[in-house]
Design a protein around this motif. Sequence first.
Motif, mmCIF file in Angstrom:
data_model
loop_
_atom_site.group_PDB
_atom_site.id
_atom_site.type_symbol
_atom_site.label_atom_id
_atom_site.label_comp_id
_atom_site.label_asym_id
_atom_site.label_seq_id
_atom_site.Cartn_x
_atom_site.Cartn_y
_atom_site.Cartn_z
ATOM 1 N N SER A 1 32.333 48.141 47.463
ATOM 2 C CA SER A 1 31.939 48.073 45.918
ATOM 3 C C SER A 1 31.784 46.247 45.576
ATOM 4 N N THR A 2 31.025 46.206 44.671
ATOM 5 C CA THR A 2 31.037 44.861 44.015
ATOM 6 C C THR A 2 31.298 45.027 42.454
ATOM 7 N N THR A 3 31.570 43.795 41.910
ATOM 8 C CA THR A 3 31.870 43.623 40.427
ATOM 9 C C THR A 3 31.382 42.209 40.259
ATOM 10 N N LYS A 4 30.266 42.161 39.258
ATOM 11 C CA LYS A 4 29.511 40.936 39.062
ATOM 12 C C LYS A 4 30.256 40.397 37.701
ATOM 13 N N LEU A 5 30.683 38.888 37.865
ATOM 14 C CA LEU A 5 31.161 38.096 36.616
ATOM 15 C C LEU A 5 30.497 37.099 36.244
ATOM 16 N N VAL A 6 30.216 36.948 34.812
ATOM 17 C CA VAL A 6 29.366 35.990 34.352
ATOM 18 C C VAL A 6 30.552 34.978 33.696
ATOM 19 N N VAL A 7 30.716 33.993 34.297
ATOM 20 C CA VAL A 7 31.770 32.732 33.804
ATOM 21 C C VAL A 7 31.057 31.816 32.935
ATOM 22 N N VAL B 1 30.425 37.109 42.221
ATOM 23 C CA VAL B 1 30.472 38.593 42.498
ATOM 24 C C VAL B 1 31.787 38.755 43.548
ATOM 25 N N VAL B 2 32.548 39.838 43.166
ATOM 26 C CA VAL B 2 33.607 40.111 43.958
ATOM 27 C C VAL B 2 33.253 41.228 44.720
ATOM 28 N N MET B 3 33.493 41.253 46.097
ATOM 29 C CA MET B 3 32.709 42.019 47.038
ATOM 30 C C MET B 3 33.951 42.714 47.797
ATOM 31 N N ARG B 4 33.942 44.196 47.716
ATOM 32 C CA ARG B 4 35.125 44.773 48.666
ATOM 33 C C ARG B 4 34.504 45.604 49.744
ATOM 34 N N VAL C 1 34.891 36.750 47.500
ATOM 35 C CA VAL C 1 34.149 36.488 46.488
ATOM 36 C C VAL C 1 33.137 35.621 46.849
ATOM 37 N N CYS C 2 32.010 35.628 46.049
ATOM 38 C CA CYS C 2 30.733 34.860 46.332
ATOM 39 C C CYS C 2 30.933 33.859 45.026
ATOM 40 N N VAL C 3 30.841 32.489 45.106
ATOM 41 C CA VAL C 3 30.694 31.630 44.163
ATOM 42 C C VAL C 3 29.605 30.808 44.031
ATOM 43 N N SER C 4 29.422 30.282 42.820
ATOM 44 C CA SER C 4 28.297 29.495 42.792
ATOM 45 C C SER C 4 28.746 28.017 42.582
ATOM 46 N N SER C 5 28.043 27.136 43.065
ATOM 47 C CA SER C 5 28.501 25.792 43.094
ATOM 48 C C SER C 5 27.586 24.896 42.130
ATOM 49 N N GLN C 6 26.731 25.424 41.716
ATOM 50 C CA GLN C 6 25.390 24.792 40.841
ATOM 51 C C GLN C 6 25.195 25.627 39.724
ATOM 52 N N VAL C 7 24.714 25.040 38.539
ATOM 53 C CA VAL C 7 23.926 25.896 37.491
ATOM 54 C C VAL C 7 22.537 25.888 37.971
ATOM 55 N N GLY C 8 22.082 27.131 38.105
ATOM 56 C CA GLY C 8 20.546 26.969 38.731
ATOM 57 C C GLY C 8 20.514 26.327 40.091
ATOM 58 N N CYS C 9 19.169 26.024 40.363
ATOM 59 C CA CYS C 9 19.189 25.378 41.758
ATOM 60 C C CYS C 9 17.853 24.878 41.914
ATOM 61 N N ALA C 10 17.777 23.501 42.581
ATOM 62 C CA ALA C 10 16.487 22.573 42.636
ATOM 63 C C ALA C 10 15.833 23.194 43.827
ATOM 64 N N MET C 11 16.034 23.946 44.529
ATOM 65 C CA MET C 11 15.503 24.353 45.777
ATOM 66 C C MET C 11 14.243 25.152 45.646
ATOM 67 N N ALA C 12 14.174 25.963 44.650
ATOM 68 C CA ALA C 12 13.051 26.790 44.112
ATOM 69 C C ALA C 12 12.526 27.633 45.096
ATOM 70 N N CYS C 13 13.521 28.305 45.887
ATOM 71 C CA CYS C 13 12.944 29.044 47.045
ATOM 72 C C CYS C 13 12.331 30.513 46.168
#
Length: 110
Positions: free
Chosen positions: A1-7, A18-21, A32-44
């Motif tokens: 299961s997963t729990t999505k957090l907005v920090v 996102v917490v992943m079990r 836990v899946c963490v973010s390293s930036q706000v948004g992203c410049a890669m534009a995938c």
Amino acid sequence: STTKLVVRLRDGREVETVVMRHGTLRSTRVSVCVSSQVGCAMACSFCATGTMGHSGDLTAGEIVEQALFAKGLEPKLRNVVFMGMGEPLNNYRAVLDACAAFFDDRLLAL
């Protein structure tokens, strides 16, 4: 299961964590899946974050904070992955500093 957090960061910007079990008959692994930036410049084109543009880099403390929130929800947290918002290698120094904190016995001791 997963729990999505907005920090919400001190400056009002928000990132997702996102917490992943992963449960099996023998054990449960928590990541836990963490973010390293706000948004992203890669534009995938396949990534929703890529459509946001890049709003800034997170500090090592803001990255660690996400894992601490996750640990508060799931004390058995043992894995951190950088698959959240942003390209980790574009925020290299903060990501390295956060990784050092993840292994620190006084913090997460992963």
